[in-house]
Scaffold this active site. Structure first.
Site, mmCIF file in Angstrom:
data_model
loop_
_atom_site.group_PDB
_atom_site.id
_atom_site.type_symbol
_atom_site.label_atom_id
_atom_site.label_comp_id
_atom_site.label_asym_id
_atom_site.label_seq_id
_atom_site.Cartn_x
_atom_site.Cartn_y
_atom_site.Cartn_z
ATOM 1 N N THR A 13 0.989 -1.322 -0.041
ATOM 2 C CA THR A 13 0.062 -0.113 -0.036
ATOM 3 C C THR A 13 0.808 1.282 -0.112
ATOM 4 O O THR A 13 0.657 2.161 -0.828
ATOM 5 C CB THR A 13 -0.854 -0.142 1.331
ATOM 6 O OG1 THR A 13 -1.607 -1.144 1.251
ATOM 7 C CG2 THR A 13 -1.984 1.216 1.307
ATOM 8 N N ALA A 33 13.683 19.751 -4.276
ATOM 9 C CA ALA A 33 14.904 18.955 -3.923
ATOM 10 C C ALA A 33 16.133 19.372 -4.320
ATOM 11 O O ALA A 33 17.140 19.139 -3.943
ATOM 12 C CB ALA A 33 14.726 17.518 -4.124
ATOM 13 N N ILE A 136 1.238 13.251 9.021
ATOM 14 C CA ILE A 136 1.321 14.321 9.738
ATOM 15 C C ILE A 136 2.870 14.644 9.880
ATOM 16 O O ILE A 136 3.241 13.709 10.432
ATOM 17 C CB ILE A 136 0.497 14.197 11.086
ATOM 18 C CG1 ILE A 136 -0.911 13.754 11.213
ATOM 19 C CG2 ILE A 136 0.891 15.382 11.751
ATOM 20 C CD1 ILE A 136 -1.578 13.521 12.419
ATOM 21 N N GLY A 187 -11.768 -2.689 6.374
ATOM 22 C CA GLY A 187 -10.220 -2.662 6.020
ATOM 23 C C GLY A 187 -9.587 -1.624 7.122
ATOM 24 O O GLY A 187 -8.390 -1.489 6.655
ATOM 25 N N GLU A 190 -6.383 -4.524 10.712
ATOM 26 C CA GLU A 190 -5.922 -5.672 10.096
ATOM 27 C C GLU A 190 -6.781 -6.981 10.817
ATOM 28 O O GLU A 190 -7.224 -7.010 11.763
ATOM 29 C CB GLU A 190 -4.428 -5.813 10.813
ATOM 30 C CG GLU A 190 -3.597 -4.610 10.789
ATOM 31 C CD GLU A 190 -3.058 -4.308 9.228
ATOM 32 O OE1 GLU A 190 -2.964 -5.331 8.613
ATOM 33 O OE2 GLU A 190 -2.846 -3.051 8.928
ATOM 34 N N ASP A 201 1.064 -0.643 18.915
ATOM 35 C CA ASP A 201 1.541 0.498 17.716
ATOM 36 C C ASP A 201 1.384 1.898 18.214
ATOM 37 O O ASP A 201 2.338 2.550 17.943
ATOM 38 C CB ASP A 201 0.231 0.173 16.691
ATOM 39 C CG ASP A 201 0.361 1.171 15.455
ATOM 40 O OD1 ASP A 201 1.485 1.107 14.785
ATOM 41 O OD2 ASP A 201 -0.225 2.196 15.363
ATOM 42 N N LYS A 205 4.779 4.454 18.470
ATOM 43 C CA LYS A 205 4.960 5.828 18.035
ATOM 44 C C LYS A 205 5.212 6.800 19.059
ATOM 45 O O LYS A 205 6.100 7.647 19.106
ATOM 46 C CB LYS A 205 3.540 6.276 17.441
ATOM 47 C CG LYS A 205 3.279 5.205 16.066
ATOM 48 C CD LYS A 205 1.854 5.530 15.406
ATOM 49 C CE LYS A 205 1.895 4.484 14.399
ATOM 50 N NZ LYS A 205 0.165 4.605 14.178
ATOM 51 N N GLY A 302 -2.958 5.121 5.282
ATOM 52 C CA GLY A 302 -3.302 5.138 4.022
ATOM 53 C C GLY A 302 -2.284 5.262 3.283
ATOM 54 O O GLY A 302 -0.878 5.765 3.566
HETATM 55 N N1 HSE Z 1 -2.269 0.359 12.259
HETATM 56 C C1 HSE Z 1 -2.109 1.821 12.299
HETATM 57 C C2 HSE Z 1 -3.334 2.745 12.690
HETATM 58 C C3 HSE Z 1 -1.587 2.489 10.899
HETATM 59 O O1 HSE Z 1 -4.452 2.144 12.639
HETATM 60 O O2 HSE Z 1 -3.358 3.772 12.934
HETATM 61 C C4 HSE Z 1 -0.290 2.517 10.600
HETATM 62 O O3 HSE Z 1 0.535 3.006 11.718
#
Ligand code: HSE
Length: 440
Positions: A13, A33, A136, A187, A190, A201, A205, A302
């Site tokens: 993707t 650039a 972002i 979708g 996952e 996740d 971050k 995305g």
């Molecule tokens: N799986 C993450 C989310 C996207 O749902 O934000 C990729 O970091």
């Protein structure tokens, strides 16, 4: 000047989006650039599909190491994900003298110290704007835009899947399992959504943001992580009645004793902009001593939103790759020899406020007993909401819900008080505790 040559490892993707945006906007990107940026080689196990995406002019191979070994390739973009082969390939690319762009937050949050050290020693850049909050430009903001500031705290909605689920639970009054199935059908989530819904996740971050904000090494293993799987629709409703929304926040704060690093569901006042970030969108609030509070909002995942971040890194590297390595922006914003040893605090040392829900016997003296016990522990109450027993348990019910909002208190103190409350015979079910962030 010849275009800079890029090799992609993985063209799913994000890789497809990167190829398309780079081709569509190539002229403008070149003007920014200072030279062209071209994807000239792609490695993907599904070579036929990859070739269909990039067309005949780009070399497609199944073996990622062929990209790393190609002397013409200046930048390797790792879009494989995970800690396994991706780690080996990133380290091999660095060893081969390639700059690396990656969207792999899991890899950097867990192995960042090793990877950044290798890149520093080799004099190459590892760029990772796409790893946090997708499109972002929060890494750029923290590392460069806010560089004048002593950052005080960051609070972010940095997982779109869980924000979508929480928004749907609130809007439709549905329970977690029902909405998760819907998110998978659409979708957003996952097939194995564990990392999203368990907060992992988001923890990857916030770990990266914390390191950049405070100049500390990445310390994913010290992060406190709670997901949204145990959240009841009932608590979302009660929070709403008290003027709050529940969000899965990644929070990192500089406090007197060290650094807080945590992911968990949080009540956020409904009037805050962050509380109104709905669906799969992401948003990050950063507070700096000079700038005050700033807010960054956009798509956290995305194809093209994430490609936007990958290409921003490609442009940065293109501009800087001939610069003396000592004059580039450090990977984690602070120079490697100027990192801080501020420690990440255990949760017992975190000071915040709380939402508590107690299922209690609806009889005289229960409220007094509960509030008396909290008072005895030095925990100050901000608000109390008691539901009608009939509303909670049906007609003739002898049980009710007692909802208490506390003022700031040390988590260890609250843990002790909760253990005592839980032992009361009139407290009939496990107490629900959700942290509350005023973000003021
Ligand atoms: N799986 C993450 C989310 C996207 O749902 O934000 C990729 O970091």
């Amino acid at each position: 000047m010849n275009p800079i040559q890029v090799g992609l490892l993985g063209i799913g993707t994000v890789g497809s989006g990167t190829f398309q945006v780079l081709r569509r906007n190539q002229e403008e990107i070149k003007r920014r650039a200072g030279r062209g940026i071209e994807i000239t080689m792609v490695a993907d196990l599904d070579t036929a599909r990859a070739q269909a995406v990039v067309g005949e002019g780009v070399q497609v191979v199944a073996d990622a190491r062929a990209v790393i070994a190609n002397p013409e390739i200046d930048i390797v973009v790792e879009l494989i994900g995970g800690y396994g082969i991706a780690k080996q390939l990133v380290l091999e690319a660095i060893a081969a003298g390639k700059h690396v762009v990656t969207a792999n937050k899991a890899l950097l949050a867990v192995h960042g110290t090793e990877i950044f050290a290798a890149a520093h020693a080799k004099g190459v850049m590892v760029a990772f704007e796409a790893a946090v909050a997708g499109g972002i430009p929060i890494i750029k903001a923290l590392r460069e835009g806010l560089t004048a500031n002593s950052i005080q705290w960051i609070a972010g909605i940095i997982n779109g899947t869980t924000n979508f689920i929480l928004s749907e639970m609130r809007d439709k009054g549905l329970d977690f399992d029902t909405v998760l199935k819907e998110a998978q059908r659409l979708g957003y989530a996952e097939a194995d959504p564990t990392f999203d819904i368990e907060g992992v996740d988001a923890a990857h971050k916030v770990t990266l943001m914390s390191a950049i904000a405070f100049g500390i090494p990445v310390q994913f293993d010290r992060a406190h992580i709670e997901g949204i799987t145990k959240l009841a629709a009932q608590d979302i409703k009660y929070a709403e009645q008290l003027g709050y929304r529940i969000k899965l926040l990644g929070v990192t704060k500089r406090v007197a004793k060290g650094i807080e690093l945590r992911v968990h569901p949080s009540l956020v006042p409904s009037k805050r902009l962050l509380a109104n970030v709905e669906g799969a969108m992401n948003a990050v609030v950063v507070n700096g001593d000079a700038v005050g509070t700033t807010l960054y909002y956009g798509k956290g995942a995305g194809s093209e939103p994430t490609a936007s971040a990958v290409i921003a890194d490609l442009v940065d590297i293109t501009r800087l790759h001939t610069a003396d390595a000592a004059h580039r922006v450090p990977h984690l914003a602070f120079h490697p020899d100027a990192m801080s040893d501020l420690k990440v605090l255990p949760m017992a040392e975190v000071v915040t406020s709380y939402y508590l829900r107690l299922r209690v016997a609806d009889e005289a003296g229960v409220l007094a007993k509960v509030t008396g016990l909290l008072a005895g522990a030095g925990i100050s109450i901000d608000a109390v909401l008691q539901r009608e027993a009939d509303e909670v348990g049906g007609e003739g019910s002898t049980q009710t819900d007692l909802i208490i909002l506390t003022h700031d208190t040390r988590e260890g103190t609250l843990d002790d008080a909760l253990a005592q409350l839980q032992a009361l015979p009139t407290v009939l079910a496990p107490i629900v505790r959700i942290r509350k962030e005023e973000l003021s």
